[in-house]
Motif scaffolding. Structure first.
Motif, PDB file in Angstrom:
ATOM      1  N   GLY A  11       0.777  -1.191   0.062  1.00  0.00           N
ATOM      2  CA  GLY A  11      -0.082  -0.167  -0.087  1.00  0.00           C
ATOM      3  C   GLY A  11       0.825   1.180   0.038  1.00  0.00           C
ATOM      4  N   THR A  12       2.170   1.256   0.457  1.00  0.00           N
ATOM      5  CA  THR A  12       2.745   2.419   0.376  1.00  0.00           C
ATOM      6  C   THR A  12       3.523   2.312  -0.977  1.00  0.00           C
ATOM      7  N   MET A  13       4.051   1.039  -1.628  1.00  0.00           N
ATOM      8  CA  MET A  13       4.898   1.363  -2.611  1.00  0.00           C
ATOM      9  C   MET A  13       3.933   1.723  -3.798  1.00  0.00           C
ATOM     10  N   ILE A  14       2.767   1.111  -4.032  1.00  0.00           N
ATOM     11  CA  ILE A  14       1.577   1.637  -4.859  1.00  0.00           C
ATOM     12  C   ILE A  14       1.234   3.011  -4.555  1.00  0.00           C
ATOM     13  N   GLY A  15       1.670   4.050  -4.921  1.00  0.00           N
ATOM     14  CA  GLY A  15       1.480   5.307  -4.949  1.00  0.00           C
ATOM     15  C   GLY A  15       0.698   5.832  -6.078  1.00  0.00           C
ATOM     16  N   SER A  16       1.389   7.105  -6.564  1.00  0.00           N
ATOM     17  CA  SER A  16       0.906   7.782  -7.782  1.00  0.00           C
ATOM     18  C   SER A  16       1.848   7.273  -8.641  1.00  0.00           C
ATOM     19  N   GLY A  17       3.145   6.776  -8.537  1.00  0.00           N
ATOM     20  CA  GLY A  17       4.088   6.493  -9.466  1.00  0.00           C
ATOM     21  C   GLY A  17       3.572   5.708 -10.648  1.00  0.00           C
ATOM     22  N   ILE A  18       3.103   4.480 -10.479  1.00  0.00           N
ATOM     23  CA  ILE A  18       2.763   3.644 -11.618  1.00  0.00           C
ATOM     24  C   ILE A  18       1.584   4.302 -12.520  1.00  0.00           C
ATOM     25  N   LEU A  30      13.296  13.707   3.831  1.00  0.00           N
ATOM     26  CA  LEU A  30      12.687  12.512   2.894  1.00  0.00           C
ATOM     27  C   LEU A  30      11.361  12.120   3.461  1.00  0.00           C
ATOM     28  N   LYS A  31      11.137  11.788   4.631  1.00  0.00           N
ATOM     29  CA  LYS A  31       9.910  11.276   5.049  1.00  0.00           C
ATOM     30  C   LYS A  31       8.544  12.495   4.812  1.00  0.00           C
ATOM     31  N   PRO A  32       8.825  13.739   5.483  1.00  0.00           N
ATOM     32  CA  PRO A  32       7.804  14.862   5.154  1.00  0.00           C
ATOM     33  C   PRO A  32       7.604  14.854   3.593  1.00  0.00           C
ATOM     34  N   ALA A  33       8.792  14.888   2.805  1.00  0.00           N
ATOM     35  CA  ALA A  33       8.610  15.058   1.407  1.00  0.00           C
ATOM     36  C   ALA A  33       7.801  14.110   0.724  1.00  0.00           C
ATOM     37  N   SER A  34       7.812  12.586   1.247  1.00  0.00           N
ATOM     38  CA  SER A  34       6.961  11.665   0.618  1.00  0.00           C
ATOM     39  C   SER A  34       5.706  11.926   1.093  1.00  0.00           C
ATOM     40  N   ILE A  35       5.367  12.505   2.054  1.00  0.00           N
ATOM     41  CA  ILE A  35       3.990  12.590   2.668  1.00  0.00           C
ATOM     42  C   ILE A  35       3.351  13.711   1.533  1.00  0.00           C
ATOM     43  N   LEU A  67      12.451   3.406  -9.945  1.00  0.00           N
ATOM     44  CA  LEU A  67      12.532   3.201  -8.371  1.00  0.00           C
ATOM     45  C   LEU A  67      11.705   3.931  -7.434  1.00  0.00           C
ATOM     46  N   TRP A  68      11.146   5.114  -7.775  1.00  0.00           N
ATOM     47  CA  TRP A  68      10.477   6.129  -7.199  1.00  0.00           C
ATOM     48  C   TRP A  68       9.133   5.227  -7.224  1.00  0.00           C
ATOM     49  N   ALA A  69       8.332   4.867  -8.241  1.00  0.00           N
ATOM     50  CA  ALA A  69       7.153   4.002  -8.024  1.00  0.00           C
ATOM     51  C   ALA A  69       7.515   2.606  -7.343  1.00  0.00           C
ATOM     52  N   TYR A  70       8.436   2.116  -7.233  1.00  0.00           N
ATOM     53  CA  TYR A  70       8.732   0.918  -6.274  1.00  0.00           C
ATOM     54  C   TYR A  70       9.086   1.332  -4.706  1.00  0.00           C
ATOM     55  N   ASP A  71       9.317   2.584  -4.606  1.00  0.00           N
ATOM     56  CA  ASP A  71      10.009   3.229  -3.235  1.00  0.00           C
ATOM     57  C   ASP A  71       8.824   2.737  -2.170  1.00  0.00           C
ATOM     58  N   GLY A  72       9.098   2.442  -1.134  1.00  0.00           N
ATOM     59  CA  GLY A  72       8.582   1.939   0.007  1.00  0.00           C
ATOM     60  C   GLY A  72       8.802   0.526   0.444  1.00  0.00           C
ATOM     61  N   TRP A  73       9.872  -0.177  -0.287  1.00  0.00           N
ATOM     62  CA  TRP A  73       9.974  -1.336  -0.277  1.00  0.00           C
ATOM     63  C   TRP A  73      10.539  -1.971   1.340  1.00  0.00           C
ATOM     64  N   ASN A  74      10.917  -0.709   1.704  1.00  0.00           N
ATOM     65  CA  ASN A  74      11.575  -0.871   3.316  1.00  0.00           C
ATOM     66  C   ASN A  74      10.802  -0.304   4.242  1.00  0.00           C
ATOM     67  N   GLN A  75       9.445  -0.300   3.922  1.00  0.00           N
ATOM     68  CA  GLN A  75       8.430   0.212   4.883  1.00  0.00           C
ATOM     69  C   GLN A  75       8.447  -0.498   6.333  1.00  0.00           C
ATOM     70  N   LEU A  76       8.476  -1.915   6.173  1.00  0.00           N
ATOM     71  CA  LEU A  76       8.233  -2.510   7.273  1.00  0.00           C
ATOM     72  C   LEU A  76       9.267  -2.444   8.540  1.00  0.00           C
ATOM     73  N   GLY A 101       0.490   5.053   4.949  1.00  0.00           N
ATOM     74  CA  GLY A 101       1.732   4.066   5.122  1.00  0.00           C
ATOM     75  C   GLY A 101       2.895   4.820   5.619  1.00  0.00           C
ATOM     76  N   THR A 102       3.188   6.193   4.733  1.00  0.00           N
ATOM     77  CA  THR A 102       4.402   6.723   5.072  1.00  0.00           C
ATOM     78  C   THR A 102       4.174   7.621   6.486  1.00  0.00           C
ATOM     79  N   GLU A 103       3.046   8.126   6.476  1.00  0.00           N
ATOM     80  CA  GLU A 103       2.722   8.918   7.936  1.00  0.00           C
ATOM     81  C   GLU A 103       2.877   7.945   9.361  1.00  0.00           C
ATOM     82  N   PHE A 136      15.022  15.422  -5.458  1.00  0.00           N
ATOM     83  CA  PHE A 136      15.938  15.456  -4.086  1.00  0.00           C
ATOM     84  C   PHE A 136      15.652  14.135  -3.504  1.00  0.00           C
ATOM     85  N   PHE A 137      14.501  13.678  -3.182  1.00  0.00           N
ATOM     86  CA  PHE A 137      14.138  12.515  -2.567  1.00  0.00           C
ATOM     87  C   PHE A 137      14.872  11.217  -2.992  1.00  0.00           C
ATOM     88  N   SER A 138      14.827  10.902  -4.369  1.00  0.00           N
ATOM     89  CA  SER A 138      15.557   9.971  -4.840  1.00  0.00           C
ATOM     90  C   SER A 138      17.049   9.697  -4.703  1.00  0.00           C
TER      91      SER A 138
HETATM   92  N1  ARG Z   1       6.049   4.414  -4.571  1.00  0.00           N
HETATM   93  C1  ARG Z   1       5.173   5.396  -4.248  1.00  0.00           C
HETATM   94  C2  ARG Z   1       4.617   6.142  -5.370  1.00  0.00           C
HETATM   95  O1  ARG Z   1       4.814   5.326  -6.529  1.00  0.00           O
HETATM   96  C3  ARG Z   1       6.271   6.666  -3.349  1.00  0.00           C
HETATM   97  C4  ARG Z   1       6.725   5.980  -2.182  1.00  0.00           C
HETATM   98  C5  ARG Z   1       7.524   7.100  -1.648  1.00  0.00           C
HETATM   99  N2  ARG Z   1       8.303   6.363  -0.369  1.00  0.00           N
HETATM  100  C6  ARG Z   1       7.698   6.181   0.754  1.00  0.00           C
HETATM  101  N3  ARG Z   1       8.458   5.455   1.534  1.00  0.00           N
HETATM  102  N4  ARG Z   1       6.530   6.513   1.128  1.00  0.00           N
HETATM  103  O2  ARG Z   1       4.055   6.905  -5.471  1.00  0.00           O
END
Ligand code: ARG
Length: 505
Positions: A61-68, A140-145, A249-258, A339-341, A397-399
């Motif tokens: 749920g964090t990895m799939i955001g808007s990226g894809i 990083l974290k606030p930027a993702s949010i 990799l931005w679209a996949y980001d979040g794989w380290n969430q757990l 998820g990021t919050e 900046f994030f990536s």
């Molecule tokens: N993969 C997410 C997307 O495609 C972004 C995730 C950003 N990273 C994070 N740890 N929240 O929108």
């Protein structure tokens, strides 16, 4: 690690008697706070409340955001050919899976929450851990949010206007409102936040299933003209490839969430590996199939020039139901932001518990058992970012910065193999994976600088080094700014929070 409870109970409203429960009293000795009906938790602290489903939802749920939904066009534009772009999507999936596998080992060797922060701390000492928490909690974290909630806002207004740029005020307003809602959900209860995560993950998987089903239907009806197997037109320039990797990799980001919430996962030795090994392949397969599906109805040229591939695809596939596509993106990004919050607050919490951030950031709501001050702090920074910065600047900046730390954390895995050779490692990755990942992150960080040295990279390096300037007086010499104690008391009175019980810490 224990919470630095250097607390003077005459000043603090809630004190914690080392796991014997939380005492409520204020300076006049009278009880203030929750009504009698409300149960005050005996031991204030974060509990293991996230099961396997919650864990999978946290990752997927964090990895799939808007990226894809948004980046396939940009990525294709960078690499020049459809099949090279699909190869990059597959490679990004493999790389993220490797990264997540390395993190499973890290998560079991160092079982504290806080991911990179805890691993760097354990492997390379406090300065590296602090540098990470400095960059991560402030940027990083606030930027993702902020990025996710800006996307929520843009896709909510998109169906109603010609150009979202015309309604920037409204977009920013919706973005701020969504951050408030997320903060409320997460402060309210861990269970509620997890349920929201699960529901939104299901919603986005349904949306993706619709996209893929549409693609399969069109493929079987012969819409294969955009998918002829050829690498003609590919751009193999190394800078372009790095930049394409960043988009993927931005679209996949979040794989380290757990790994940020290891201390809250039920049976972490079992559920952490399972969630990763189910979640990552699932996301990778979805992403590749979504790309192929888009190409059944959208030509590569249209894909490159369209600001939102998903919306265009929805318009062509769903007819009068085309509004469902922007709606799905809204749900998807909102869930990703949730998820990021959730996890970023845990990073603040762990770093503060360690004495690397102000004390009150590890305080826990005595009734709801949530790290409410850390959550509010994160949201506040995210709101400021959303108001002043623009999405693309944030993503770049994030990536760049994130990959410096992913590389460093995976280097920590190698270091810990020597430093703690006998640690319990129920899941041990083949050592070539971490070596490969460290090299790859070095490439990802160096390539854009070599390719197009721009001042932003210098700024981000300077910001990281700025962490050192803060570290020496405030962490090393424990300098406390005047007024900090007063602020702590005020926050405790205002928000009913207490330091976590030592027994839970
Ligand atoms: N993969 C997410 C997307 O495609 C972004 C995730 C950003 N990273 C994070 N740890 N929240 O929108």
């Amino acid at each position: 690690p224990q919470c630095p409870i250097s607390i003077d109970s005459s000043k603090h409203v809630y004190t914690n008697a080392g796991g014997n429960g939380t005492t409520l009293s204020n300076r006049n000795g009278s009880i203030k706070g929750p009504s009698e009906k409300v149960k005050i938790e005996e031991n204030v602290g974060l509990k293991r409340e996230v099961g396997l489903t919650g864990s999978i939802a946290m990752i997927v749920g964090t990895m799939i955001g808007s990226g894809i939904f948004v980046t396939p066009g940009g990525l294709l534009g960078k690499v020049g050919s459809v099949w090279l772009s699909i190869v990059i999507w597959i490679l990004c999936g493999i790389v993220s899976t490797f990264g997540a596998m390395a993190y499973i080992e890290l998560g079991t060797v160092v079982p504290s929450s806080g991911a990179e922060y805890s691993y760097l701390l354990e492997a390379f000492g406090p300065v590296s851990g602090f540098m990470f928490c400095w960059v991560s909690t402030l940027i990083l974290k606030p930027a993702s949010i902020a990025i996710a909630c800006l996307a929520v806002a843009q896709y909510s207004v998109d169906p109603f206007v010609d150009d979202v740029k015309d309604v920037e005020g409204a977009t920013k307003f919706i973005c701020v409102v969504s951050i408030f809602i997320l903060t409320y959900i997460n402060c309210r209860s861990v269970k509620l936040a997890t349920q929201v995560q699960i529901i939104f993950t299901i919603a986005k998987l349904v949306a993706i299933a619709v996209i893929i089903a549409g693609g399969i239907y069109k493929l079987t009806n012969g819409h294969t003209e955009n998918l002829q197997f050829t690498f003609k037109g590919s751009n193999w320039h190394f800078g372009n490839l790095a930049s394409a990797f960043y988009s993927g990799l931005w679209a996949y980001d979040g794989w380290n969430q757990l790994n940020y919430i290891t201390e809250e996962i039920k049976e972490p030795y079992r559920n952490l590996p399972r969630a990763v090994l189910i979640g990552l392949p699932l996301v990778a397969v979805c992403y590749v199939l979504v790309n192929i599906s888009f190409l059944t109805l959208i030509s590569p040229e249209e894909m490159i020039s369209s600001p939102s591939v998903a919306t265009l695809y929805g318009n062509r596939l769903l007819g009068i139901f085309s509004f469902l596509m922007p709606l799905s993106v809204v749900l998807s990004t909102f869930g990703s932001a949730n998820g990021t919050e959730f996890t970023s607050a845990r990073l603040c919490y762990v770093a503060s518990r360690e004495g690397h951030l102000v004390d009150f950031l590890c305080y826990i709501d005595v009734i709801r058992n949530t790290p409410s001050l850390a959550l509010m702090f994160n949201s506040l920074v995210a709101i400021l970012m959303a108001l002043v910065l623009d999405i693309n600047a944030l993503i770049d900046f994030f990536s760049f910065t994130a990959w410096i730390f992913y590389g460093a954390a995976i280097a920590a895995l190698i270091r810990l193999r020597y430093k703690l050779p006998d640690a319990y490692r129920p899941f041990k990755v083949p050592i070539v994976i971490p070596y490969f990942m460290v090299l790859l992150s070095a490439y990802l960080v160096a390539a854009p600088i070599i390719d197009d040295p721009s001042i932003e990279y210098l700024y981000s390096a300077l910001f990281m080094l700025g962490g050192l300037v803060v570290y020496i007086p405030f962490v090393q010499y424990k300098l406390v700014l005047p007024g900090t104690n007063k602020l702590t008391v005020f926050l405790q009175l205002m928000f009913n929070v207490a330091p976590p019980s030592l027994s839970d810490a």
